[in-house]
Motif scaffolding. Structure first.
Motif, PDB file in Angstrom:
ATOM      1  N   VAL A  21       0.833  -1.205   0.000  1.00 49.35           N
ATOM      2  CA  VAL A  21       0.000   0.000   0.000  1.00 49.35           C
ATOM      3  C   VAL A  21       0.869   1.258   0.000  1.00 49.35           C
ATOM      4  N   ARG A  22       1.894   1.253   0.816  1.00 52.87           N
ATOM      5  CA  ARG A  22       2.808   2.406   0.898  1.00 52.87           C
ATOM      6  C   ARG A  22       3.925   2.326  -0.128  1.00 52.87           C
ATOM      7  N   ASP A  23       4.074   1.153  -0.752  1.00 48.91           N
ATOM      8  CA  ASP A  23       5.159   0.887  -1.695  1.00 48.91           C
ATOM      9  C   ASP A  23       6.512   1.186  -1.038  1.00 48.91           C
ATOM     10  N   ALA A  24       6.634   0.674   0.200  1.00 45.74           N
ATOM     11  CA  ALA A  24       7.849   0.945   0.975  1.00 45.74           C
ATOM     12  C   ALA A  24       8.038  -0.142   2.027  1.00 45.74           C
ATOM     13  N   TRP A  25       9.279  -0.307   2.467  1.00 50.03           N
ATOM     14  CA  TRP A  25       9.588  -1.189   3.585  1.00 50.03           C
ATOM     15  C   TRP A  25       9.188  -0.485   4.865  1.00 50.03           C
ATOM     16  N   ILE A  26       8.580  -1.243   5.774  1.00 48.31           N
ATOM     17  CA  ILE A  26       8.181  -0.685   7.056  1.00 48.31           C
ATOM     18  C   ILE A  26       8.623  -1.610   8.186  1.00 48.31           C
ATOM     19  N   LEU A  27       8.768  -1.028   9.339  1.00 45.43           N
ATOM     20  CA  LEU A  27       9.094  -1.769  10.550  1.00 45.43           C
ATOM     21  C   LEU A  27       7.949  -1.514  11.519  1.00 45.43           C
ATOM     22  N   LEU A  28       7.198  -2.564  11.807  1.00 42.37           N
ATOM     23  CA  LEU A  28       6.055  -2.463  12.706  1.00 42.37           C
ATOM     24  C   LEU A  28       6.437  -2.987  14.072  1.00 42.37           C
ATOM     25  N   ALA A  29       6.257  -2.170  15.073  1.00 41.74           N
ATOM     26  CA  ALA A  29       6.489  -2.563  16.458  1.00 41.74           C
ATOM     27  C   ALA A  29       5.188  -2.287  17.203  1.00 41.74           C
ATOM     28  N   PRO A  30       5.000  -2.879  18.373  1.00 43.96           N
ATOM     29  CA  PRO A  30       3.766  -2.608  19.108  1.00 43.96           C
ATOM     30  C   PRO A  30       3.512  -1.106  19.243  1.00 43.96           C
ATOM     31  N   GLU A  31       2.396  -0.678  18.697  1.00 45.04           N
ATOM     32  CA  GLU A  31       1.949   0.714  18.727  1.00 45.04           C
ATOM     33  C   GLU A  31       2.907   1.694  18.058  1.00 45.04           C
ATOM     34  N   LYS A  32       3.774   1.185  17.153  1.00 39.66           N
ATOM     35  CA  LYS A  32       4.723   2.053  16.447  1.00 39.66           C
ATOM     36  C   LYS A  32       4.853   1.596  15.002  1.00 39.66           C
ATOM     37  N   LEU A  33       5.116   2.542  14.128  1.00 39.31           N
ATOM     38  CA  LEU A  33       5.415   2.260  12.726  1.00 39.31           C
ATOM     39  C   LEU A  33       6.622   3.093  12.346  1.00 39.31           C
ATOM     40  N   PHE A  34       7.646   2.430  11.826  1.00 36.19           N
ATOM     41  CA  PHE A  34       8.847   3.117  11.362  1.00 36.19           C
ATOM     42  C   PHE A  34       8.944   2.945   9.852  1.00 36.19           C
ATOM     43  N   PRO A  36      11.891   3.130   7.564  1.00 39.86           N
ATOM     44  CA  PRO A  36      13.343   3.304   7.481  1.00 39.86           C
ATOM     45  C   PRO A  36      13.783   3.857   6.128  1.00 39.86           C
ATOM     46  N   ASP A  37      14.897   4.608   6.161  1.00 34.61           N
ATOM     47  CA  ASP A  37      15.452   5.114   4.912  1.00 34.61           C
ATOM     48  C   ASP A  37      16.143   3.970   4.159  1.00 34.61           C
ATOM     49  N   ALA A  38      16.634   4.255   2.963  1.00 34.76           N
ATOM     50  CA  ALA A  38      17.213   3.222   2.094  1.00 34.76           C
ATOM     51  C   ALA A  38      18.392   2.501   2.751  1.00 34.76           C
ATOM     52  N   ILE A  39      19.211   3.225   3.483  1.00 32.96           N
ATOM     53  CA  ILE A  39      20.363   2.608   4.148  1.00 32.96           C
ATOM     54  C   ILE A  39      19.880   1.651   5.236  1.00 32.96           C
ATOM     55  N   ALA A  40      18.941   2.094   6.052  1.00 32.71           N
ATOM     56  CA  ALA A  40      18.420   1.246   7.120  1.00 32.71           C
ATOM     57  C   ALA A  40      17.727   0.007   6.560  1.00 32.71           C
ATOM     58  N   ARG A  63      28.709  -5.888  -0.863  1.00 30.21           N
ATOM     59  CA  ARG A  63      27.659  -5.474  -1.804  1.00 30.21           C
ATOM     60  C   ARG A  63      27.834  -4.090  -2.386  1.00 30.21           C
ATOM     61  N   PHE A  64      28.320  -3.171  -1.559  1.00 25.68           N
ATOM     62  CA  PHE A  64      28.340  -1.770  -1.957  1.00 25.68           C
ATOM     63  C   PHE A  64      29.760  -1.224  -2.033  1.00 25.68           C
ATOM     64  N   ALA A  65      29.959  -0.311  -2.931  1.00 20.54           N
ATOM     65  CA  ALA A  65      31.271   0.312  -3.114  1.00 20.54           C
ATOM     66  C   ALA A  65      31.388   1.523  -2.179  1.00 20.54           C
ATOM     67  N   ALA A  66      31.501   1.226  -0.903  1.00 15.83           N
ATOM     68  CA  ALA A  66      31.673   2.283   0.092  1.00 15.83           C
ATOM     69  C   ALA A  66      32.754   1.822   1.063  1.00 15.83           C
ATOM     70  N   PRO A  67      33.510   2.759   1.602  1.00 17.22           N
ATOM     71  CA  PRO A  67      34.547   2.389   2.556  1.00 17.22           C
ATOM     72  C   PRO A  67      33.955   1.690   3.783  1.00 17.22           C
ATOM     73  N   ARG A  68      34.675   0.713   4.299  1.00 20.85           N
ATOM     74  CA  ARG A  68      34.217  -0.038   5.475  1.00 20.85           C
ATOM     75  C   ARG A  68      33.898   0.894   6.638  1.00 20.85           C
ATOM     76  N   ALA A  76      26.234   1.111  12.869  1.00 21.86           N
ATOM     77  CA  ALA A  76      26.226   1.443  14.301  1.00 21.86           C
ATOM     78  C   ALA A  76      25.128   2.453  14.620  1.00 21.86           C
ATOM     79  N   ALA A  77      25.010   3.492  13.807  1.00 20.54           N
ATOM     80  CA  ALA A  77      23.993   4.526  14.037  1.00 20.54           C
ATOM     81  C   ALA A  77      22.585   3.960  13.893  1.00 20.54           C
ATOM     82  N   ALA A  78      22.372   3.131  12.881  1.00 22.73           N
ATOM     83  CA  ALA A  78      21.044   2.549  12.659  1.00 22.73           C
ATOM     84  C   ALA A  78      20.628   1.674  13.832  1.00 22.73           C
TER      85      ALA A  78
END
Length: 90
Positions: A21-34, A36-40, A63-68, A76-78
Motif C-alpha cells: 500500500v505504501r510501496d515501501a519497507w516498514i518496521l512495525l512494532a507494538p503501537e509504532k510504525l517506522f 526506514p530510509d534506504a540505508i536502514a 555489496r556496496f562500493a563504500a569504505p568499510r 552502528a547509528a542505525a
C-alpha cells in the motif's frame, strides 16, 4: 564498531516487511510504525537473529562500493537508533 559480535534481533512483536500500500519497507512494532530510509532497509534485510553486527557490515561491504568505515558507522547509528526506539535488541 568493527569486530562487534553482538547479534541484533527484532524485538518480540516487531515485524519488518514490504508494505504494498505504501510501496515501501516498514518496521512495525507494538503501537509504532517506522519507515526506514534506504540505508536502514539494507541493514534490516540482514537481521536474521544469527548474523552478528560484524557479519552485517561484512555483507554490506561486499555489496556496496563504500569504505568499510562509512558502512560501519551507518550500521552502528542505525542499530543505536532502533534499539533506543525499542525495535531491535542487541
Amino acid at each position: 564498531m568493527s569486530g562487534d559480535l553482538r547479534v541484533p534481533r527484532f524485538r518480540r512483536g516487531t515485524r519488518f516487511r514490504f508494505d504494498a500500500v505504501r510501496d515501501a519497507w516498514i518496521l512495525l512494532a507494538p503501537e509504532k510504525l517506522f519507515m526506514p530510509d534506504a540505508i536502514a532497509v539494507e541493514i534490516l534485510k540482514l537481521v536474521d537473529g544469527e548474523r552478528t553486527i560484524e557479519g552485517i557490515v561484512d555483507e554490506l561491504v561486499a555489496r556496496f562500493a563504500a569504505p568499510r568505515a562509512v558502512i560501519d558507522r551507518d550500521v552502528a547509528a542505525a542499530f543505536e537508533k532502533l534499539a533506543l526506539r525499542g525495535a531491535v535488541e542487541l
